[in-house]
Design an enzyme around this catalytic site. Structure first.
Site, PDB file in Angstrom:
ATOM      1  CE  LYS A   1      -1.652  -4.566   2.928  1.00  0.00           C
ATOM      2  NZ  LYS A   1      -1.739  -5.892   2.256  1.00  0.00           N
TER       3      LYS A   1
ATOM      4  CB  SER B   1      -0.906   0.011   1.230  1.00  0.00           C
ATOM      5  OG  SER B   1      -1.550   1.260   1.385  1.00  0.00           O
TER       6      SER B   1
ATOM      7  CE1 TYR C   1      -4.212  -2.361   4.702  1.00  0.00           C
ATOM      8  CE2 TYR C   1      -3.943  -0.021   4.265  1.00  0.00           C
ATOM      9  CZ  TYR C   1      -3.995  -1.327   3.808  1.00  0.00           C
ATOM     10  OH  TYR C   1      -3.795  -1.598   2.477  1.00  0.00           O
TER      11      TYR C   1
END
Length: 325
Positions: free
Chosen positions: A145, A117, A141
């Site tokens: 990643k 991401s 989140y």
């Protein structure tokens, strides 16, 4: 060629699977169906289960020993949810990915594409980034990643596996053939919320209007999901020749939330009203790519416009409930 796609019953994974099929690449789908949809696996080899389930991974590779590569899309992805449940996000996105990598190595698999991401970047003052920009993830989140990328780099440095991280910007749209699209009725991203407002006849809430952008709203690089899928096909075709482990996938153009709403109103048959609201937990000003690495190494550029993405999203929203039982 045959590939294993984890999370292949989700939005991006199922679209990648469709693009693979269209390109003559046979996908094998692994999905726990926590957020994925069984309907997106119809006509495809499908295993229901978890990426951390070693015996299941062994079974897949025993039954399909000709799998040449893995596309790892399985993850939880909602930023506000990650703020509320960081333990769940680290467990699903990091701990299980570590187990999955171990299972791949045990089965002698040496090629993996990781769905990463662009949210892991720290953008410059102009809100642009390249693959060499500093990392500064601002939500649990995004940190999952970044942690996975570092973890995979350490593994690849010591074990016979190559892992390519494709850093997505902001996917919009649906498979133009309307085979798959966003599986959630109430997605949390801006375009999903605009469609929800459109369907319900209520105002769209612009969450955050004090960012240092040209109109105060967040800025994003909205890339059509079918273009993302095409990039995966290109990466699979050129995998062994690639001399990098990171590629950005974006259009190279920044669009603010207010500009996205204006584009939406140009496409939709009736406009949505806009109201301002506070920023959501974990949200950032955003960024867009200024890199041409994807074009140089993959021969890839985004083909679909922002309006195409909005149009396909609206078309999918009209069909979603008839396609998803």
């Amino acid at each position: 060629m045959r590939v294993l796609i984890t999370g292949g019953a989700g939005y991006i994974g199922s679209t990648v699977a469709s693009a693979c099929l269209d390109a003559g690449i046979e996908p094998v789908i692994l999905d726990s169906l926590v957020t994925g949809r069984r309907e997106f696996t119809e006509g495809r080899v499908f295993y229901e289960g978890d990426i951390s389930d070693g015996p299941l991974i062994d079974k897949i590779f025993t039954e399909y020993p000709d799998i040449e590569a893995v596309v790892h899309c399985a993850a939880l992805i909602v930023v506000p949810d990650s703020v509320a449940d960081p333990i769940g996000y680290y467990r699903a996105n990091v701990a299980k990915s570590l187990e999955f990598a171990d299972h791949l190595l045990r089965n002698g698999r040496t090629r993996m594409i990781f769905s990463s991401s662009a949210s892991i970047y720290r953008a410059g003052d102009d809100h642009t980034v390249t693959e060499d920009s500093p990392l500064d993830p601002q939500s649990p989140y995004a940190r999952t990643k970044a942690v996975c990328e570092a973890m995979f780099a350490d593994i690849a440095a010591s074990r016979p596996i190559k892992i390519l991280s494709l850093r997505y910007f902001n996917p919009v749209g649906a498979d133009p053939g309307m085979r798959t699209g966003l599986q959630l009725r109430r997605p949390s991203h801006a375009l999903g919320k605009m469609i929800e407002a459109y369907e319900e006849g209520v105002p769209f809430r612009i969450t955050g209007t004090g960012y240092p952008t040209r109109d105060g709203t967040g800025i994003r690089d909205y890339v059509h999901v079918w273009d993302l899928a095409a990039a995966h096909v290109a990466a699979l075709r050129r995998f062994d020749a690639l001399e990098t482990d990171v590629i950005n996938l974006g259009t190279g153009a920044g669009t603010t939330v207010r500009e996205l709403a204006e584009a939406f109103n140009r496409v939709a048959d009736r406009p949505i009203e806009l109201v301002e609201a506070p920023a959501r937990p974990g949200d950032t000003a955003g960024a867009y790519t200024r890199s041409d690495r994807a074009h140089r190494l993959l021969g890839w550029r985004a083909r679909f416009s922002l309006e195409d993405g909005i149009r396909h999203s609206l078309e999918w929203a009209r069909l979603r409930d008839t396609r998803l039982s």
